[in-house]
Write a protein that holds these residues in place. Structure first.
Motif, PDB file in Angstrom:
ATOM      1  N   LEU A  15       0.783  -1.379  -0.136  1.00 50.16           N
ATOM      2  CA  LEU A  15       0.197   0.338   0.253  1.00 50.16           C
ATOM      3  C   LEU A  15       0.908   1.021   0.133  1.00 50.16           C
ATOM      4  O   LEU A  15       1.635   1.596   1.049  1.00 50.16           O
ATOM      5  N   LEU A  16       0.875   2.232  -1.284  1.00 51.74           N
ATOM      6  CA  LEU A  16       1.536   3.325  -0.636  1.00 51.74           C
ATOM      7  C   LEU A  16       1.150   4.421  -0.130  1.00 51.74           C
ATOM      8  O   LEU A  16      -0.306   4.742  -0.207  1.00 51.74           O
ATOM      9  N   LEU A  17       2.079   4.650   0.699  1.00 49.57           N
ATOM     10  CA  LEU A  17       1.596   5.722   1.394  1.00 49.57           C
ATOM     11  C   LEU A  17       1.810   6.828   1.440  1.00 49.57           C
ATOM     12  O   LEU A  17       2.597   7.434   1.007  1.00 49.57           O
ATOM     13  N   SER A  18       0.544   7.977   2.241  1.00 47.53           N
ATOM     14  CA  SER A  18       1.706   9.802   1.594  1.00 47.53           C
ATOM     15  C   SER A  18       2.852   9.572   3.141  1.00 47.53           C
ATOM     16  O   SER A  18       2.707   8.758   3.595  1.00 47.53           O
ATOM     17  N   GLU A  19       3.294  11.094   3.354  1.00 38.04           N
ATOM     18  CA  GLU A  19       4.601  10.831   4.290  1.00 38.04           C
ATOM     19  C   GLU A  19       3.124  11.001   5.866  1.00 38.04           C
ATOM     20  O   GLU A  19       3.571  10.034   7.166  1.00 38.04           O
ATOM     21  N   LEU A  20       2.194  11.957   5.340  1.00 40.43           N
ATOM     22  CA  LEU A  20       1.281  12.164   6.676  1.00 40.43           C
ATOM     23  C   LEU A  20       1.126  10.984   7.140  1.00 40.43           C
ATOM     24  O   LEU A  20       0.835  10.076   8.102  1.00 40.43           O
ATOM     25  N   GLU A  21       0.464   9.724   6.247  1.00 41.22           N
ATOM     26  CA  GLU A  21       0.462   8.251   6.563  1.00 41.22           C
ATOM     27  C   GLU A  21       1.339   8.123   6.973  1.00 41.22           C
ATOM     28  O   GLU A  21       0.416   7.033   8.170  1.00 41.22           O
ATOM     29  N   ALA A  22       2.368   8.094   6.254  1.00 42.67           N
ATOM     30  CA  ALA A  22       3.050   7.049   7.106  1.00 42.67           C
ATOM     31  C   ALA A  22       4.083   7.286   8.683  1.00 42.67           C
ATOM     32  O   ALA A  22       3.629   6.352   9.260  1.00 42.67           O
ATOM     33  N   ASN A  23       3.629   8.846   8.645  1.00 39.81           N
ATOM     34  CA  ASN A  23       3.672   9.004  10.348  1.00 39.81           C
ATOM     35  C   ASN A  23       2.454   7.999  11.017  1.00 39.81           C
ATOM     36  O   ASN A  23       2.927   8.008  12.254  1.00 39.81           O
ATOM     37  N   SER A  24       1.683   8.464  10.479  1.00 44.09           N
ATOM     38  CA  SER A  24       0.860   7.524  11.256  1.00 44.09           C
ATOM     39  C   SER A  24       0.190   6.256  11.561  1.00 44.09           C
ATOM     40  O   SER A  24       0.058   5.755  12.736  1.00 44.09           O
ATOM     41  N   PHE A  25       0.860   5.910  10.399  1.00 45.03           N
ATOM     42  CA  PHE A  25       1.362   4.130  10.828  1.00 45.03           C
ATOM     43  C   PHE A  25       2.290   3.703  11.014  1.00 45.03           C
ATOM     44  O   PHE A  25       2.282   2.650  12.532  1.00 45.03           O
ATOM     45  N   LEU A  26       3.211   4.210  12.102  1.00 44.83           N
ATOM     46  CA  LEU A  26       4.295   4.291  12.650  1.00 44.83           C
ATOM     47  C   LEU A  26       4.008   4.336  14.141  1.00 44.83           C
ATOM     48  O   LEU A  26       4.373   3.123  15.501  1.00 44.83           O
ATOM     49  N   LYS A  27       3.140   5.603  14.969  1.00 40.37           N
ATOM     50  CA  LYS A  27       2.148   5.462  15.799  1.00 40.37           C
ATOM     51  C   LYS A  27       1.493   4.336  15.999  1.00 40.37           C
ATOM     52  O   LYS A  27       2.063   3.435  17.297  1.00 40.37           O
ATOM     53  N   LEU A  28       0.938   3.720  14.963  1.00 40.33           N
ATOM     54  CA  LEU A  28      -0.105   3.068  15.259  1.00 40.33           C
ATOM     55  C   LEU A  28       0.453   1.529  14.920  1.00 40.33           C
ATOM     56  O   LEU A  28       0.327   0.294  16.013  1.00 40.33           O
ATOM     57  N   ILE A  29       2.240   1.161  14.831  1.00 41.67           N
ATOM     58  CA  ILE A  29       2.475  -0.511  14.720  1.00 41.67           C
ATOM     59  C   ILE A  29       3.303  -0.180  16.068  1.00 41.67           C
ATOM     60  O   ILE A  29       3.398  -1.518  16.858  1.00 41.67           O
ATOM     61  N   TRP A  30       3.681   1.187  16.212  1.00 41.27           N
ATOM     62  CA  TRP A  30       5.021   0.992  17.845  1.00 41.27           C
ATOM     63  C   TRP A  30       3.616   0.326  18.936  1.00 41.27           C
ATOM     64  O   TRP A  30       4.406   0.022  19.882  1.00 41.27           O
ATOM     65  N   ASP A  31       2.675   1.112  18.810  1.00 46.30           N
ATOM     66  CA  ASP A  31       1.891   1.482  19.487  1.00 46.30           C
ATOM     67  C   ASP A  31       0.798  -0.610  20.004  1.00 46.30           C
ATOM     68  O   ASP A  31       0.695  -1.022  20.416  1.00 46.30           O
ATOM     69  N   HIS A  32       1.244  -0.774  18.801  1.00 43.97           N
ATOM     70  CA  HIS A  32       0.484  -2.731  18.917  1.00 43.97           C
ATOM     71  C   HIS A  32       1.515  -3.297  17.960  1.00 43.97           C
ATOM     72  O   HIS A  32       1.702  -4.197  16.957  1.00 43.97           O
ATOM     73  N   SER A  33       2.679  -3.359  18.879  1.00 37.55           N
ATOM     74  CA  SER A  33       4.074  -4.050  18.103  1.00 37.55           C
ATOM     75  C   SER A  33       4.329  -5.310  18.445  1.00 37.55           C
ATOM     76  O   SER A  33       4.270  -6.620  17.160  1.00 37.55           O
ATOM     77  N   SER A  34       3.259  -5.957  18.974  1.00 38.90           N
ATOM     78  CA  SER A  34       3.436  -7.175  19.250  1.00 38.90           C
ATOM     79  C   SER A  34       1.963  -7.903  18.843  1.00 38.90           C
ATOM     80  O   SER A  34       1.873  -9.043  18.673  1.00 38.90           O
ATOM     81  N   LYS A  35       1.122  -7.320  18.566  1.00 35.84           N
ATOM     82  CA  LYS A  35      -0.034  -7.496  17.236  1.00 35.84           C
ATOM     83  C   LYS A  35       0.082  -7.938  16.095  1.00 35.84           C
ATOM     84  O   LYS A  35      -1.446  -7.762  15.224  1.00 35.84           O
ATOM     85  N   THR A  36       1.040  -7.066  15.573  1.00 43.55           N
ATOM     86  CA  THR A  36       0.960  -6.532  13.680  1.00 43.55           C
ATOM     87  C   THR A  36       1.895  -7.418  13.227  1.00 43.55           C
ATOM     88  O   THR A  36       3.233  -7.271  13.736  1.00 43.55           O
TER      89      THR A  36
END
Length: 193
Positions: free
Chosen positions: A52-73
């Motif tokens: 999935l191609l992401l914009s810079e803003l979306e990538a930053n948002s995904f980073l936070k989600l990934i960090w917050d849920h690192s054990s589930k993804t």
């Protein structure tokens, strides 16, 4: 332009609406939006190997989600340049350098280290959409040909050279097109017609 839709893009490559729609134009012509295309930088790799191609803003948002849920993804956020470099030089995709490794089972980790997780067709599609003109491996060049190849009975008026040159121009990289691998592949395909 609508003719770009005639290219046989990889079925595993997607983009978000935010990535595709950068501005709201008063002009109804979609050609006015071409100069506002986002750069292809960040891609999210799904466990299904879809990208999935992401914009810079979306990538930053995904980073936070990934960090917050690192054990589930088991998703990976990749930068397209590092990804291409790894695939071009047959290097392992070093997750600590080119991607944020979130969580991977032993099977998934072996797959990332031991196999190509992204096909040449997918990478060639990504490179073409980004307006890149160099394709380092023979397999990637063959994949590019398969994306641009048309059947004589279909897509009348489609010219691989014109369409690829138009994509490169839309990305502001027109000076890289003459004498490039992309131009040579387009010319080879014209000879097939």
């Amino acid at each position: 332009p609508a003719s770009v839709a005639k290219i046989k893009w990889c079925k595993k490559l997607y983009c978000t609406n935010n990535f595709a729609q950068t501005i709201v134009s008063q002009n109804k012509s979609s050609s006015s939006l071409n100069r506002f295309l986002r750069e292809v930088n960040f891609v999210l790799l799904f466990p299904s190997d879809d990208l999935l191609l992401l914009s810079e803003l979306e990538a930053n948002s995904f980073l936070k989600l990934i960090w917050d849920h690192s054990s589930k993804t088991s998703h990976h956020l990749l930068h397209s340049s590092f990804l291409r470099h790894s695939l071009d030089y047959f290097a392992e995709i070093l997750l600590q350098c080119s991607a944020l490794r979130v969580r991977a089972s032993a099977r998934k980790a072996r797959r990332i280290r031991g196999e190509t997780i992204i096909s040449d067709v997918t990478m060639a599609s990504l490179q073409l959409f980004a307006g890149e003109t160099s394709y380092a491996t023979e397999k990637r060049k063959e994949a590019l040909k398969s994306i641009l190849r048309i059947h004589r009975s279909s897509e009348a008026g489609f010219c691989p050279c014109a369409e690829t040159e138009r994509l490169v121009e839309m990305r502001g990289l027109a000076k890289l097109y003459p004498y490039s691998v992309l131009e040579a592949v387009g010319n080879e395909l014209l000879c097939e017609l």
